[in-house]
Design a protein around this motif. Structure first.
Motif, short mmCIF file in Angstrom:
data_model
loop_
_atom_site.label_atom_id
_atom_site.label_comp_id
_atom_site.label_asym_id
_atom_site.label_seq_id
_atom_site.Cartn_x
_atom_site.Cartn_y
_atom_site.Cartn_z
N VAL A 116 4.00 -44.09 -20.45
CA VAL A 116 5.26 -44.77 -20.76
C VAL A 116 6.28 -43.78 -21.31
CG1 VAL A 116 6.34 -46.51 -22.24
CG2 VAL A 116 4.13 -46.98 -21.19
N MET A 117 7.52 -43.88 -20.84
CA MET A 117 8.60 -43.02 -21.32
C MET A 117 9.65 -43.89 -22.01
SD MET A 117 10.43 -39.98 -19.22
CE MET A 117 12.20 -40.08 -19.09
N VAL A 118 9.99 -43.54 -23.25
CA VAL A 118 10.91 -44.34 -24.06
C VAL A 118 12.20 -43.55 -24.29
CG1 VAL A 118 11.22 -45.62 -26.20
CG2 VAL A 118 8.92 -45.37 -25.22
N GLY A 119 13.33 -44.15 -23.97
CA GLY A 119 14.62 -43.49 -24.17
C GLY A 119 15.16 -43.72 -25.57
N LEU A 120 15.49 -42.62 -26.27
CA LEU A 120 16.05 -42.70 -27.62
C LEU A 120 17.48 -42.17 -27.63
CD1 LEU A 120 13.02 -41.29 -29.69
CD2 LEU A 120 13.50 -43.67 -29.09
N ASP A 121 18.32 -42.72 -28.54
CA ASP A 121 19.71 -42.25 -28.61
C ASP A 121 20.12 -41.78 -30.01
OD1 ASP A 121 19.89 -44.62 -30.02
OD2 ASP A 121 21.43 -45.53 -28.75
N ASP A 150 -5.84 -44.11 -30.07
CA ASP A 150 -6.15 -43.70 -28.70
C ASP A 150 -4.90 -43.47 -27.84
OD1 ASP A 150 -5.41 -46.34 -28.76
OD2 ASP A 150 -6.91 -47.02 -27.30
N ILE A 151 -3.71 -43.52 -28.45
CA ILE A 151 -2.47 -43.26 -27.71
C ILE A 151 -1.95 -41.86 -28.05
CG2 ILE A 151 -0.05 -43.91 -27.39
CD1 ILE A 151 -0.81 -46.77 -27.80
N GLU A 152 -1.73 -41.06 -27.03
CA GLU A 152 -1.17 -39.71 -27.22
C GLU A 152 0.35 -39.82 -27.23
OE1 GLU A 152 -1.31 -35.34 -25.01
OE2 GLU A 152 -2.58 -36.98 -24.29
N GLU A 196 -1.50 -45.39 -22.70
CA GLU A 196 -2.41 -44.31 -23.06
C GLU A 196 -1.65 -43.07 -23.55
OE1 GLU A 196 -4.82 -43.57 -19.65
OE2 GLU A 196 -5.77 -45.55 -19.70
N LYS A 197 -0.49 -42.84 -22.95
CA LYS A 197 0.36 -41.73 -23.37
C LYS A 197 1.80 -42.19 -23.41
CE LYS A 197 1.15 -36.82 -22.94
NZ LYS A 197 0.59 -35.54 -22.47
N CYS A 198 2.51 -41.82 -24.50
CA CYS A 198 3.88 -42.29 -24.69
C CYS A 198 4.81 -41.11 -24.95
CB CYS A 198 3.93 -43.28 -25.86
SG CYS A 198 5.42 -44.29 -25.88
N TYR A 199 5.81 -40.95 -24.09
CA TYR A 199 6.81 -39.90 -24.23
C TYR A 199 8.08 -40.50 -24.81
CZ TYR A 199 3.84 -37.63 -20.72
OH TYR A 199 2.78 -37.10 -20.02
N PHE A 200 8.58 -39.90 -25.91
CA PHE A 200 9.85 -40.33 -26.48
C PHE A 200 10.88 -39.25 -26.16
CE2 PHE A 200 6.72 -42.72 -28.79
CZ PHE A 200 7.31 -43.96 -28.94
N VAL A 201 11.95 -39.66 -25.45
CA VAL A 201 12.88 -38.69 -24.88
C VAL A 201 14.31 -38.98 -25.31
CG1 VAL A 201 13.70 -37.64 -22.74
CG2 VAL A 201 11.39 -38.60 -22.84
N HIS A 202 15.01 -37.92 -25.70
CA HIS A 202 16.44 -38.02 -25.95
C HIS A 202 17.15 -37.02 -25.04
CE1 HIS A 202 20.36 -38.28 -27.83
NE2 HIS A 202 20.35 -36.98 -28.03
#
Length: 304
Positions: A7-12, A82-84, A34-40
């Motif tokens: 999952v990819m999450v957009g941050l502002d 268990d989430i990266e 399982e894996k979460c990307y936080f992206v700005h």
């Protein structure tokens, strides 16, 4: 089956980030993360030379300093062990294109974006991502309480793509005890008068046909006893009609699919989905897209 392991999450970098992070944590099991990307994505990190000349002590923010700020925010929330989790910052003159490139590079199964109600922001990036993402999209409202959905409204068109949405919904229903509410929007063909029947008579014919189509469709699933709600399109904005129905049904989330008319246009949402995005300011929306349908387009985009 885990539908959304990446999952990819957009941050502002606004208050919305804390709201979004909290909701992603709460929904992590529901989504199967399982894996979460936080992206700005920053449009330009550099301070203009004219400003630096007037204020030489100013220091431009760096990718590292912004990443550190995001990591500090993430530490305030308790992610399942268990989430990266990973956070990164990218710079690009076209934030939407940059964000979508990274969605492809990280092979994201789901993109999560926030929908603001009172907080500052126009939501242009979120709307753009929803329309053009190469994978499924979850839009989460600013004020909606953090909780697992108990009533799930599923827009139903009896297509093969809809089966994927129902499989996901059935898994949620069994693990979270959620009620599934299928909804099909039907309409009367413009040439109905040539049949010699009234509008009301032909409306009943279309309604009965839709009911039969649903029974055939749902027979391939576990929950064969579901009844499909049938909504006659009254000619108003279809997004408004569906939103009104969702409120009346007290739904917690809306699920719908996106199917491209052609392989090259598969990134684009259908007109119903687009209208619903603009009309629905109240409920979270999960828009399913078949991952890989648009890879040819995004391979070209990635090389730009």
């Amino acid at each position: 089956m885990q539908y959304f392991p990446k999952v990819m999450v957009g941050l502002d970098l606004t208050e919305m980030d804390d709201i979004l992070i909290k909701k992603v944590v709460a929904l992590s099991k529901f989504l199967g993360i399982e894996k979460c990307y936080f992206v700005h994505v920053a449009k330009n990190l550099e301070i203009p030379q004219e400003i630096l000349a007037l204020y030489p002590d100013l220091i431009s923010p760096t990718d590292e300093s912004i990443e550190a700020m995001i990591h500090n925010k993430l530490k305030e929330h308790s992610f399942p062990k268990d989430i990266e989790v990973e956070a990164f910052v990218e710079e690009g003159s076209h934030p939407l294109d940059t964000f979508l490139r990274w969605a492809k590079l990280k092979d994201a199964d789901l993109i999560v974006m926030g929908r603001k109600e009172d907080l500052p922001g126009n939501g242009v990036l979120a709307d753009g991502v929803a329309k053009k993402a190469p994978c499924s999209i979850l839009l989460l409202q600013e004020k909606r309480p953090v909780k697992l959905p108990k009533k799930i409204l599923i827009l139903t068109d009896f297509s093969s793509h809809n089966h994927m949405i129902y499989e996901f919904s059935e898994r949620v229903a069994s693990t979270a005890g959620a009620e599934l509410i299928p909804l099909h929007v039907y309409e009367v063909p413009s040439g109905y008068s040539k049949t010699g029947k009234t509008y009301e008579e032909f409306s009943e014919i279309m309604k009965e046909n839709a009911r039969k189509d649903f029974k055939k469709f749902v027979s391939k699933h576990e929950k064969t006893d579901l009844e499909c709600e049938l909504l006659l399109n009254d000619g108003r904005n279809i997004g408004i009609q569906i939103t009104e129905f969702a409120k009346k049904a007290e739904a917690d989330v809306i699920l719908l699919g996106s199917r491209g008319r052609t392989a090259s246009a598969a990134i684009l949402l259908g007109s119903t989905a687009e209208k619903l995005i603009h009309a629905n300011k109240l409920l979270p929306m999960l828009i399913f897209k078949k991952k890989g349908e648009t890879m040819g387009f995004f391979d070209a985009l990635f090389k730009i």
